[in-house]
Design an enzyme around this catalytic site. Structure first.
Site, PDB file in Angstrom:
ATOM      1  N   ASP A  33     -17.102  51.662-105.510  1.00 47.71           N
ATOM      2  CA  ASP A  33     -16.217  52.385-106.410  1.00 47.71           C
ATOM      3  C   ASP A  33     -15.221  51.442-107.086  1.00 47.71           C
ATOM      4  O   ASP A  33     -14.755  50.477-106.484  1.00 47.71           O
ATOM      5  CB  ASP A  33     -15.455  53.443-105.594  1.00 47.71           C
ATOM      6  N   ASN A  81     -22.451  62.002-111.230  1.00 48.87           N
ATOM      7  CA  ASN A  81     -22.432  60.935-112.229  1.00 48.87           C
ATOM      8  C   ASN A  81     -23.413  61.201-113.366  1.00 48.87           C
ATOM      9  O   ASN A  81     -23.241  60.681-114.479  1.00 48.87           O
ATOM     10  CB  ASN A  81     -22.792  59.590-111.603  1.00 48.87           C
TER      11      ASN A  81
END
Length: 252
Positions: A33, A81
């Site tokens: 991340d 996503n």
């Protein structure tokens, strides 16, 4: 080399030597991340951030290989996503595709997708199928690439597969319910046959799982690192491995 860099290098070596080889994690999950924030801070494009993150993955796998880590699961693209802005998603999928090619060319790692392949573009899905076949007999680190992955989706897929198999054997729903246990459902997870992760690392300072290995991480140790993924260093990795060894309780 400046004094801070030298100090870190010495600390890194001492930390590496202190890690007990017989107590290192067998399976590490990583939430890679912070690529977009890294790009913003660098005054660069989002695509450049994702590319830097992909390059860090290759470096990270070398660290894992050096320590003898057997299984690594990389959270690269969640089902959420897939709803990103089309241009960014297109760039990200291209970078993931190139990374998969690089993993194939290393000739060391065994690659397996964990995720819903039917949600992915056909060319990427085919690339994953081909890569799994090409790397199936390799003896290096087993790398699960979590692409099109969602923890809830995985559990739903596992339940569906279990019920369909039971139906094909002529079992009733009551039979299934009476015999259902952790092991029977676990046999249908994307990671079936693998050890659950001993350690889950998340970079960028966020302290949540975001659906990553929802079932498998029940007894994992979690290490949250402030560094954005492209800035994640080997010393951060060694600290995480050391933390897991010191904290592990295995549910006791």
């Amino acid at each position: 080399m400046g004094l801070p860099s030298l100090a870190y290098r010495l600390y890194e070596r001492r930390l590496a030597r202190s890690l007990p080889g017989d107590k290192l994690p067998h399976h590490i999950g990583v939430m890679v991340d912070g690529n977009r924030r890294w790009a913003k801070l660098a005054g660069s494009t989002t695509a450049a951030g994702h590319q830097a993150g992909a390059e860090k993955i290759l470096e990270f796998l070398e660290w894992c290989e050096d320590l003898g880590i057997k299984v690594v699961t990389l959270y690269m693209l969640s089902t959420d996503n897939l709803n990103r802005e089309p241009a960014e998603l297109r760039d990200l999928l291209d970078i993931i595709g190139n990374l998969l090619d690089e993993l194939g060319h290393t000739n060391r790692v065994q690659v397996q997708q964990v995720g819903a392949r039917d949600l992915l573009p056909a060319d990427l899905a085919q690339k994953l199928t081909d890569l799994e076949a090409a790397t199936a007999n390799r003896n290096g680190v087993h790398v699960n690439v979590a692409i099109g992955y969602g923890g809830r989706r995985e559990i739903i897929d596992a339940v569906k597969s279990l019920l369909n198999d039971a139906a094909s054997r002529g079992q009733s729903l009551k039979d299934v319910a009476d015999n259902l246990d952790v092991d029977s459902l676990g046999a249908y997870l994307y990671t079936k046959g693998q050890p659950d992760p001993d350690l889950v690392i998340r970079t960028s300072g966020e302290q949540r799982l975001s659906g990553f290995l929802t079932w498998q991480s029940a007894y994992s140790e979690f290490y949250f690192c402030e560094a954005l993924w492209p800035d994640f260093r080997r010393v951060d990795f060694l600290r995480a491995a050391d933390f897991a060894d010191r904290q592990r309780r295995f549910g006791a």
